[in-house]
Structure formats: structure tokens, C-alpha cells
Design a protein around this motif. Structure first.
Motif, mmCIF file in Angstrom:
data_model
loop_
_atom_site.group_PDB
_atom_site.id
_atom_site.type_symbol
_atom_site.label_atom_id
_atom_site.label_comp_id
_atom_site.label_asym_id
_atom_site.label_seq_id
_atom_site.Cartn_x
_atom_site.Cartn_y
_atom_site.Cartn_z
ATOM 1 N N VAL A 175 0.488 -1.229 -0.051
ATOM 2 C CA VAL A 175 -0.108 0.104 0.297
ATOM 3 C C VAL A 175 0.890 1.798 0.036
ATOM 4 N N ALA A 176 1.586 1.036 1.193
ATOM 5 C CA ALA A 176 2.608 2.428 0.996
ATOM 6 C C ALA A 176 3.492 2.819 -0.150
ATOM 7 N N PHE A 177 3.419 1.646 -1.078
ATOM 8 C CA PHE A 177 4.630 1.601 -1.880
ATOM 9 C C PHE A 177 3.973 2.159 -3.510
ATOM 10 N N MET A 178 2.372 1.608 -3.169
ATOM 11 C CA MET A 178 1.543 2.221 -4.664
ATOM 12 C C MET A 178 0.907 3.438 -4.711
ATOM 13 N N ARG A 179 1.176 4.219 -2.739
ATOM 14 C CA ARG A 179 0.949 5.389 -2.797
ATOM 15 C C ARG A 179 2.067 6.558 -3.132
ATOM 16 N N LYS A 180 3.038 6.239 -3.032
ATOM 17 C CA LYS A 180 4.294 6.423 -3.476
ATOM 18 C C LYS A 180 4.388 6.923 -5.136
ATOM 19 N N LEU A 181 4.042 5.483 -5.776
ATOM 20 C CA LEU A 181 4.742 5.042 -7.034
ATOM 21 C C LEU A 181 3.620 6.097 -8.013
ATOM 22 N N LEU A 182 2.223 6.346 -7.802
ATOM 23 C CA LEU A 182 0.711 6.485 -8.517
ATOM 24 C C LEU A 182 0.324 7.325 -8.256
ATOM 25 N N ALA A 183 -0.338 8.221 -9.462
ATOM 26 C CA ALA A 183 -0.781 9.801 -8.778
ATOM 27 C C ALA A 183 -2.567 10.107 -8.106
ATOM 28 N N ASN A 184 -2.746 8.764 -8.772
ATOM 29 C CA ASN A 184 -4.750 8.366 -7.960
ATOM 30 C C ASN A 184 -3.753 8.232 -6.610
ATOM 31 N N ASP A 185 -4.656 7.797 -5.278
ATOM 32 C CA ASP A 185 -4.446 7.589 -4.397
ATOM 33 C C ASP A 185 -4.943 6.466 -4.316
ATOM 34 N N VAL A 186 -5.130 4.498 -4.137
ATOM 35 C CA VAL A 186 -4.700 3.912 -3.889
ATOM 36 C C VAL A 186 -5.724 3.366 -1.588
ATOM 37 N N ALA A 187 -5.373 4.711 -1.366
ATOM 38 C CA ALA A 187 -6.531 4.748 -0.161
ATOM 39 C C ALA A 187 -7.726 4.700 -0.021
ATOM 40 N N LYS A 188 -7.799 5.565 -1.688
ATOM 41 C CA LYS A 188 -9.627 5.358 -2.099
ATOM 42 C C LYS A 188 -9.940 4.021 -2.387
ATOM 43 N N LEU A 189 -8.992 3.123 -2.843
ATOM 44 C CA LEU A 189 -10.198 1.451 -2.490
ATOM 45 C C LEU A 189 -10.566 1.352 -1.426
ATOM 46 N N LYS A 190 -11.363 0.960 -1.325
ATOM 47 C CA LYS A 190 -11.373 0.716 0.620
ATOM 48 C C LYS A 190 -11.647 -0.800 0.131
ATOM 49 N N LYS A 191 -12.536 -1.273 -0.457
ATOM 50 C CA LYS A 191 -12.565 -2.222 -0.803
ATOM 51 C C LYS A 191 -12.033 -3.622 -1.564
ATOM 52 N N PRO A 192 -11.566 -5.069 -1.690
ATOM 53 C CA PRO A 192 -10.666 -5.517 -1.832
ATOM 54 C C PRO A 192 -11.761 -6.035 -3.562
ATOM 55 N N GLY A 193 -10.605 -5.950 -4.059
ATOM 56 C CA GLY A 193 -10.884 -5.938 -5.437
ATOM 57 C C GLY A 193 -11.458 -4.916 -6.323
ATOM 58 N N LYS A 194 -11.073 -3.766 -5.885
ATOM 59 C CA LYS A 194 -11.608 -2.257 -6.135
ATOM 60 C C LYS A 194 -10.469 -1.927 -7.060
ATOM 61 N N ALA A 195 -10.480 -1.073 -8.082
ATOM 62 C CA ALA A 195 -9.866 -0.932 -9.554
ATOM 63 C C ALA A 195 -9.703 0.587 -9.926
ATOM 64 N N LEU A 196 -9.024 1.896 -9.616
ATOM 65 C CA LEU A 196 -8.602 2.764 -10.161
ATOM 66 C C LEU A 196 -7.947 3.118 -11.335
ATOM 67 N N TYR A 197 -7.678 3.904 -11.965
ATOM 68 C CA TYR A 197 -7.726 4.283 -13.508
ATOM 69 C C TYR A 197 -6.342 5.886 -12.630
ATOM 70 N N THR A 198 -4.981 5.896 -13.349
ATOM 71 C CA THR A 198 -3.688 5.981 -12.665
ATOM 72 C C THR A 198 -2.464 6.436 -13.971
ATOM 73 N N CYS A 199 -2.429 7.446 -13.761
ATOM 74 C CA CYS A 199 -0.609 7.674 -13.824
ATOM 75 C C CYS A 199 0.016 7.403 -13.174
ATOM 76 N N MET A 200 1.563 6.703 -13.761
ATOM 77 C CA MET A 200 2.485 6.697 -13.133
ATOM 78 C C MET A 200 3.228 7.561 -13.974
ATOM 79 N N LEU A 201 4.095 8.593 -12.851
ATOM 80 C CA LEU A 201 4.510 9.769 -12.660
ATOM 81 C C LEU A 201 6.072 9.605 -12.886
ATOM 82 N N GLN A 202 6.705 10.406 -13.839
ATOM 83 C CA GLN A 202 8.258 11.239 -13.250
ATOM 84 C C GLN A 202 8.253 11.997 -12.456
ATOM 85 N N GLU A 203 9.223 12.048 -11.561
ATOM 86 C CA GLU A 203 9.733 13.461 -10.381
ATOM 87 C C GLU A 203 8.859 15.078 -11.053
#
Lengths: 359, 129
Positions: free
Chosen positions: A63-91
């Protein structure tokens, strides 16, 4: 030698015309691309998108890694199986890739990345994961079939074995993993349907079952017109490493809500927002005759811009496109098509959703 | 396998020509329409326009791409296929019939000698594939 998916022979048997796409021999169309497009809007179609790659991120600090890696926030995904669309950004805020991220468990995420960016994506993730108790594993051996259209889910249901019951219950943007099946109620067409990730053996069986059920195979040609009507960006065309999410209509996928979350690219995006000079990204519908194409010049009061995507909308029977323009009042917009200036109407994508024209 | 009727002449750039009493009817070949895919827009020239052989005279746009149609002969456009405005798919369905694009009154019959017969064109297209 271009790569082939395990379904290559099935495509050839259906009369596919192949095209080299990111080093893969992929079906561009099996017959009429327009018929394939309409089949997805009206009934159901199946896409072999096994050239894309599933990547698993597993570990106690996933979880901590994905919250660092992705511009959208996986903390929004409360239930198992939930998905979101996101960008992976450079610095610097440039987009490395756009992807769907499924949170299956707190210690297991699955993302699906584009074919042309798989190698650099995986290398980037491997590098970024250092220091986290998590592991990044690409799963190139898995096939991905997208079954899309108003009847897609009910046709799939009897073909999904042990996953059938759970798949039938799936809410939009949710996935379930059961035995060999990973079924997500996601897609790239603006229609309901599933994206199904499984091994080659089960993918071949599923393909056979779908053909028996008269589901139409769909090539990359119709995949492009469907995603454009759905107002969905295409990596490498509407955005790339030189483009920030703020400059391609993807600000909604960037989550700034948690101020303590220091995701890759955050500082750059905050600076861009403060400067307030990001280009505008719009949808256009051609009002005159012709077909808009990517890279044609768009003229507006705020200055000259460019079509990042353009084509013919089979549902609207008109040419539609996505364009990036200098910020400011746009006024009357025209597109330069082969030496002619043709008027265009500015709209907010999507153009088409669930079979209905929205603009 | 695409068709190429025996009674027509063909250009390297995949147009066909049928000549009747000094008037050339011009379209694109079955091979060309198949390669382009579903056509969605056709821009025909104006009646009265004049072209030299090899000039871009019309544009066909498919779902995939735009492509120029070159006039295989020199002369004046005396008719265009108006039906293509509403039904560009006629070119996909009947490239050698209802999908014709324009008629040109030829100024130089000798130009026909520069075009291929069906057999030569079929061989040329096979090389392509």
C-alpha cells in the motif's frame, strides 16, 4: 521477429489482418472495422489484448509503495477488488504510463500496463520499490481478453468456471480473482464488460466459447475508434513523458487530497498548478466535411494547438478528436485538414457512453 | 485475393481506368479499397477542373487514413460520382461499379499506354502482399 500472443492462430483463422503494434503482431481488423465497432456498441465483442502486461505488486508495504508510485491514491480503494485509473509519473510530472490498478488485498495489487511501455514501466517499478517491503513481478505469460458491449457480461458468465458467480456480482471498476481467472469489470470502450486475465490454456478455451456464442472478434482499429468515442486517452499519442496529467485532461486522476502523501511528481504538478499555465485539453467535433487526424493543426483565439487524436466516429457519423491548445479563451475553433480550415465544435469528452451520444 | 477485371487499365498508384469514346471513368482498385479499409469520406474534384496525368485529383479517407487519388490521365473532369458524398462505402462494396469516382475527357489517348493491363496489375499487387 514480432511477438505473437497465444491466440495468434485463432485470429488468423478468423481472417485477421495483422499490424505491428509495439513489437507485437496484432489483429488490426478481421473484416469491416466499422462493423466491429458497431458490434461492441450494440451487442458484444472480444479483444485479445495479451500484448499488454499484468504486473503484480505484493508485500507487507504494498500500500505504501503504491501510494508513492501512483498519482491517484489507492487509499481510496476501500474494498478488496476495487480498481482505479491512474498515471505513473516521473519526478517532473511527465507520464511514464497510464494504467488500471486493482487492489485485491492490502498485500496484493495488480496493474495492467501498456504493451509499448512494459519494459520501462517494470524497470521503473523495480527501481522505485527499493526500500519497501514489496516485490514487483511482471506476468507476461498471462493472456488478457476484453469482452465489451451491453451483452458482454451475460455472455461471459457461463464461460468463467469457478469465477462465474463472483463475476456476476461485480460492480463497475471492481475485480475478482478465483482459481485461474482474474475478472475485472473494466474496459477501454465506454461500454459495460469484463477484462479477463488468465493463463493461455484458459484464454484459448474462453475464446472458443465466445466464438461459439457469436461474439465478434475486434481488432486494434475498432479499439481505437471505441476508446476515442469514450474520450479515453491513448498513451504515446495523447500523452507521453513530456506531458503532465494537467495537460491531457487527466487532472481528475491526480489525488492531492492527502497533503502528507508525497507521490512521484507531486511537487512538479503543484508548481504547474500554481503557475496556472497548463494547456487546455478539449474534445472537438468537426462541423464541416472531412476527417480529423492526429497532429493536424487546431486554430483558436488562444493560439495554435494540435490534435492529439482524431478520427471518424462510427456512432456519431462525424469526425471527432482530442486536442491540446494554449490556455485562454478559445473562441471559434477550426482544424487545418489538408490545406482547408474546417470549423469544429468544442465539447467535453466522452463523446459516447453506453451506446448513447453525449455531445 | 482482390479482383482486377480484364477490361480495365491500372495505374501504379492503384487507380483503374475504363475508356469509352475518349472519356475515362476512374476509380480505385479492389486491392486499394481493401488496403484502406472502410471508407468514410470522399472528396471529389469539381466538374470542369483539369488535371495532368499523375495529379492528385480526389481524396479518399478511411477509418485508418487519408489517401490521394491520382488521375491516371490528363484532361477535364466532366462528371463526378455525387453518390459518394452520402455513401463512401460504395467504393468498398463495388470498387469497379457504383464506386467509380470521376469521369475525365482525355486529351491524350497515348497516356493509356503507360498503364498496366489486368494481368500486369495483378502481378504487381501480388508482389505487394
Amino acid at each position: 521477429m514480432p511477438k505473437q500472443t497465444p491466440l495468434y492462430d485463432r485470429h488468423a483463422a478468423k481472417g485477421a489482418k495483422f499490424v505491428d503494434f509495439a513489437g507485437w503482431d496484432m489483429p488490426i481488423a478481421y473484416g469491416s472495422q466499422l462493423d466491429e465497432h458497431h458490434a461492441v456498441r450494440e451487442k458484444a465483442g472480444v479483444f485479445d489484448v495479451s500484448h499488454m502486461t499484468a504486473v503484480d505488486i505484493e508485500g507487507a508495504e504494498a500500500v505504501a509503495f503504491m501510494r508513492k508510485l501512483l498519482a491517484n491514491d489507492v487509499a481510496k480503494l476501500k474494498k478488496p477488488g476495487k480498481a482505479l485509473y491512474t498515471c505513473m509519473l516521473q519526478e517532473d510530472g511527465g507520464i511514464i504510463d497510464d494504467l488500471i490498478c486493482y487492489r485485491m488485498r492490502d498485500d496484493w495489487f495488480r496493474v495492467v500496463v501498456n504493451a509499448g511501455t512494459t519494459d520501462k514501466d517494470v524497470a521503473w517499478m523495480q527501481q522505485q520499490v527499493e526500500g519497501f517491503d514489496a516485490a514487483v513481478t511482471a506476468r507476461p505469460e498471462l493472456c488478457i481478453l476484453a469482452v465489451q458491449g451491453p451483452f458482454a457480461r451475460e455472455i461471459c458468465d457461463p464461460l468463467l468456471g469457478k469465477a462465474a458467480e463472483a463475476a456476476a456480482e461485480l460492480k463497475p471498476f471492481t475485480a475478482v480473482a478465483e482459481g485461474p481467472w482474474f475478472v475485472g469489470r473494466t474496459g477501454y470502450t465506454g461500454e459495460d464488460g469484463f477484462e479477463i486475465i488468465t493463463d493461455a490454456e484458459h484464454a484459448l478455451k474462453l475464446w472458443g466459447g465466445l466464438m461459439d456464442a457469436h461474439v465478434v472478434p475486434i481488432g486494434l482499429g475498432a479499439r481505437d475508434t471505441l476508446r476515442l468515442e469514450a474520450g479515453m486517452n491513448l498513451y504515446g499519442q495523447d500523452m507521453d513523458e513530456s506531458v503532465s496529467p494537467l495537460a491531457c485532461g487527466l487532472e481528475w486522476t491526480v489525488s492531492m487530497a492527502d497533503e502528507t502523501r508525497d507521490f512521484n511528481g507531486r511537487a512538479a504538478l503543484e508548481a504547474q498548478k500554481a503557475a496556472g499555465d497548463a494547456p487546455v485539453f478539449i474534445g472537438v467535433v468537426l462541423e464541416g466535411r472531412g476527417v480529423m487526424r492526429a497532429h493536424q493543426k487546431v486554430l483558436a483565439e488562444s493560439g495554435d494547438g494540435e490534435l492529439t487524436s482524431g478520427g471518424f466516429s462510427p456512432t456519431m457519423q462525424a469526425s471527432i478528436g482530442l486536442a491540446r491548445l494554449p490556455p485562454g479563451e478559445l473562441g471559434k475553433v477550426t482544424v487545418e485538414i489538408r490545406g482547408r480550415e474546417v470549423p469544429a465544435r468544442v465539447v467535453t469528452p466522452p463523446f459516447v457512453r453506453n451506446g448513447d451520444v453525449l455531445v | 485475393m482482390s479482383e482486377a477485371p480484364d477490361n480495365l487499365k491500372y495505374a501504379e498508384s492503384h487507380e483503374w481506368v475504363q475508356v469509352d469514346d475518349g472519356v475515362a471513368t476512374i476509380g480505385i482498385s479492389d486491392h486499394a479499397q481493401d488496403a484502406l479499409g472502410d471508407l468514410v469520406f470522399v472528396e471529389v474534384p469539381e466538374v470542369g477542373a483539369t488535371f495532368d496525368a499523375g495529379d492528385a485529383a480526389a481524396v479518399v479517407e478511411s477509418v485508418k487514413a487519408a489517401s490521394d487519388v491520382y488521375s491516371p490521365v490528363s484532361g477535364e473532369v466532366i462528371a463526378v460520382n455525387e453518390a459518394l458524398a452520402d455513401a463512401p462505402e460504395l467504393i468498398n462494396d463495388e470498387p469497379y461499379g457504383e464506386g467509380w469516382i470521376m469521369r475525365i475527357r482525355m486529351t491524350d489517348d497515348d497516356e493509356l499506354d503507360n498503364l498496366m493491363d489486368a494481368e500486369a496489375y495483378a502481378a504487381r499487387v501480388t508482389d505487394d502482399d
